[in-house]
Design an enzyme around this catalytic site. Structure first.
Site, PDB file in Angstrom:
ATOM      1  N   TRP A 113     -21.311 -67.957   2.808  1.00 26.32           N
ATOM      2  CA  TRP A 113     -21.450 -67.788   4.263  1.00 26.32           C
ATOM      3  C   TRP A 113     -22.158 -68.987   4.873  1.00 26.32           C
ATOM      4  O   TRP A 113     -21.808 -69.434   5.971  1.00 26.32           O
ATOM      5  CB  TRP A 113     -22.160 -66.474   4.604  1.00 26.32           C
ATOM      6  CG  TRP A 113     -21.470 -65.321   3.948  1.00 26.32           C
ATOM      7  CD1 TRP A 113     -21.966 -64.496   2.989  1.00 26.32           C
ATOM      8  CD2 TRP A 113     -20.119 -64.901   4.169  1.00 26.32           C
ATOM      9  NE1 TRP A 113     -21.021 -63.599   2.597  1.00 26.32           N
ATOM     10  CE2 TRP A 113     -19.879 -63.816   3.290  1.00 26.32           C
ATOM     11  CE3 TRP A 113     -19.079 -65.336   4.990  1.00 26.32           C
ATOM     12  CZ2 TRP A 113     -18.652 -63.151   3.233  1.00 26.32           C
ATOM     13  CZ3 TRP A 113     -17.853 -64.673   4.933  1.00 26.32           C
ATOM     14  CH2 TRP A 113     -17.663 -63.613   4.070  1.00 26.32           C
ATOM     15  N   ASP A 176     -28.272 -64.778   9.984  1.00 29.90           N
ATOM     16  CA  ASP A 176     -27.100 -63.928   9.768  1.00 29.90           C
ATOM     17  C   ASP A 176     -27.594 -62.721   8.968  1.00 29.90           C
ATOM     18  O   ASP A 176     -27.931 -62.846   7.789  1.00 29.90           O
ATOM     19  CB  ASP A 176     -26.066 -64.724   8.961  1.00 29.90           C
ATOM     20  CG  ASP A 176     -24.884 -63.864   8.532  1.00 29.90           C
ATOM     21  OD1 ASP A 176     -24.847 -62.674   8.887  1.00 29.90           O
ATOM     22  OD2 ASP A 176     -24.003 -64.407   7.838  1.00 29.90           O
ATOM     23  N   LYS A 200     -21.044 -53.235   7.617  1.00 31.75           N
ATOM     24  CA  LYS A 200     -21.746 -52.945   6.363  1.00 31.75           C
ATOM     25  C   LYS A 200     -22.776 -51.837   6.580  1.00 31.75           C
ATOM     26  O   LYS A 200     -22.625 -50.741   6.077  1.00 31.75           O
ATOM     27  CB  LYS A 200     -22.396 -54.209   5.829  1.00 31.75           C
ATOM     28  CG  LYS A 200     -21.352 -55.226   5.416  1.00 31.75           C
ATOM     29  CD  LYS A 200     -21.844 -56.627   5.606  1.00 31.75           C
ATOM     30  CE  LYS A 200     -20.740 -57.628   5.398  1.00 31.75           C
ATOM     31  NZ  LYS A 200     -20.247 -57.709   4.037  1.00 31.75           N
TER      32      LYS A 200
HETATM   33  C1  LIG Z   1     -23.725 -62.283   5.079  1.00 28.81           C
HETATM   34  C2  LIG Z   1     -22.359 -62.300   5.661  1.00 28.81           C
HETATM   35  N1  LIG Z   1     -22.084 -63.131   6.683  1.00 28.81           N
HETATM   36  C3  LIG Z   1     -20.864 -63.180   7.241  1.00 28.81           C
HETATM   37  C4  LIG Z   1     -19.829 -62.388   6.809  1.00 28.81           C
HETATM   38  C5  LIG Z   1     -18.486 -62.484   7.483  1.00 28.81           C
HETATM   39  O1  LIG Z   1     -18.427 -61.488   8.399  1.00 28.81           O
HETATM   40  P1  LIG Z   1     -17.160 -61.233   9.374  1.00 28.81           P
HETATM   41  O2  LIG Z   1     -16.031 -60.865   8.474  1.00 28.81           O
HETATM   42  O3  LIG Z   1     -17.666 -60.121  10.221  1.00 28.81           O
HETATM   43  O4  LIG Z   1     -16.899 -62.470  10.128  1.00 28.81           O
HETATM   44  C6  LIG Z   1     -20.070 -61.482   5.767  1.00 28.81           C
HETATM   45  C7  LIG Z   1     -18.965 -60.611   5.314  1.00 28.81           C
HETATM   46  O5  LIG Z   1     -18.930 -60.044   4.258  1.00 28.81           O
HETATM   47  C8  LIG Z   1     -21.365 -61.449   5.175  1.00 28.81           C
HETATM   48  O6  LIG Z   1     -21.645 -60.635   4.147  1.00 28.81           O
END
Ligand SMILES: Cc1ncc(COP(=O)(O)O)c(C=O)c1O
Length: 371
Positions: A113, A176, A200
């Site tokens: 991420w 995040d 989540k």
């Molecule tokens: C820590 C983290 N950030 C970002 C994301 C990506 O999220 P999105 O699919 O809502 O863009 C995830 C998805 O699993 C995640 O676990």
């Protein structure tokens, strides 16, 4: 365990409380007379059919916002908005709004991420990776080095669970929080901006919680080239209804936060989550077949990763596939590790029951005895 009872270890969209699913279905059938809108006007309308500007949805939005402050403990100094586009959109929106021509954005690289967010940041501004745990396979949270406020616009952190949110003198921190928001008390007053995809710990996919300190928002340099739609100021000013929000997602988020409050709030959630995670990590630590990924002291309460690295290398893949198939047959579903890393991952978010972790540990014990 009854064959009909599935335990869903999905990393997201993830297990939701049964009460939330029931109430959400009720509101989808008809909002009027449901717990969410006891006085709703209009006969027989579903939540999915009402205007985002109606009194009924406004009440849902206000309740969801109030619960973010009350239950998630987001300070009243911070504005809360519900956007779309997931956490991934925030990877782009953060630099769009926070970039400065005279300073660099600093990142702590903790995995996939962070990498995605760094890529977006590099399009907008000078970007510095201040620390990374990439050299040890992202098995820990690296120490945050000293950052010079005069040269750093903000610090952006992600992913793997931080025991404590970092604090850097005079450098705004952006986090995040997608995978751990609400799992235990966190000091959000340390953050200038936080965001989390809801799928989540907060609800369904398609709604993203964003909170931003009002003073920080007011202090941002105007960046005229940024489209109005991608400015935080636009959504804060219009209180999440600049355009049509995910009305269903906001309602489910409200229901999840009511459930969390009724279950004792963040302190109690933290106790439950520590108990669940300890049960699984203790078993993995004691096993000679399974190897947990994260170093002790750096382990997530929500996402437990491990491999069959205790087996000879030539046998690992076959053991992994056999375990996944047998677990599925036993009602333990979605244990496959992220496609980028393999192995196993059990996501045990707030709504995931202790009894499901017990069932997994029992299954792993039996599997290893037979392997
Ligand atoms: C820590 C983290 N950030 C970002 C994301 C990506 O999220 P999105 O699919 O809502 O863009 C995830 C998805 O699993 C995640 O676990």
């Amino acid at each position: 365990m009854a064959a009909s009872k599935l335990f869903n270890f999905s990393a997201g969209p993830a297990t939701l409380p049964a009460r939330v699913l029931e109430r959400a279905s009720e509101a989808v059938r008809e909002l009027r007379g449901s717990a969410h809108a006891p006085h709703a006007e209009g006969i027989g309308l579903s939540l999915l059919e009402i205007s985002h500007r109606s009194a009924d949805f406004t009440a849902i939005l206000e309740r969801a916002t109030a619960l973010c402050h009350e239950v998630l403990e987001i300070p009243s100094t911070h504005a809360v908005v519900f956007l779309q586009g997931g956490a991934s959109q925030q990877f782009a929106m953060v630099p769009m709004n926070l970039a400065r021509t005279d300073k660099a954005a600093a990142f702590i690289d903790t995995g996939v991420w962070s990498k995605k967010a760094i890529r977006e940041s590099k399009l907008q501004q000078e970007t510095l990776v201040a620390a990374s745990s990439g050299d040890t396979g992202y098995d820990r949270i690296p120490a945050v080095p000293e950052l010079e406020a005069a040269k750093t616009s903000y610090l952006h952190i992600h992913g793997t669970q931080w025991r404590e949110l970092p604090q850097v003198a005079d450098v705004p921190v952006v986090a995040d929080l997608s995978s751990d928001i609400g799992c235990h008390p966190m000091d959000f007053s340390r953050l200038a901006l936080g965001y989390a995809g809801a799928q989540k710990n907060l609800g369904p996919s398609g709604v993203t919680l964003v909170f931003i300190e009002r003073e920080f928002l007011a202090s941002l340099e105007a960046r005229e080239q940024v489209p109005y739609f991608f400015r935080y100021a636009t959504h804060v000013e219009k209180q999440s209804v600049y355009n049509t929000p995910n009305t269903f997602g906001v309602l489910v988020l409200q229901l999840v936060l009511e459930w969390l409050r009724d279950e004792g709030g963040l302190e109690a959630a933290g106790r439950r989550n520590r108990e669940k995670a300890a049960l699984l990590y203790d078993h993995l630590d004691a096993s000679s077949l399974f190897v947990p990924h994260a170093q002790p002291g750096h382990r997530s309460l929500m996402n437990v990763r491990w491999s069959a690295d205790g087996a000879p290398e030539a046998e690992r893949e076959a053991i992994t596939q056999r375990l996944l198939a047998e677990a599925k047959a036993a009602g333990l579903v979605n244990l496959k590790g992220h496609r980028s890393v393999g192995g196993f991952r059990a996501s045990i978010y707030n709504a995931f029951p202790l009894e499901g972790v017990r069932a997994l540990v029992e299954f792993l014990r039996e599997f290893e005895a037979r392997a």
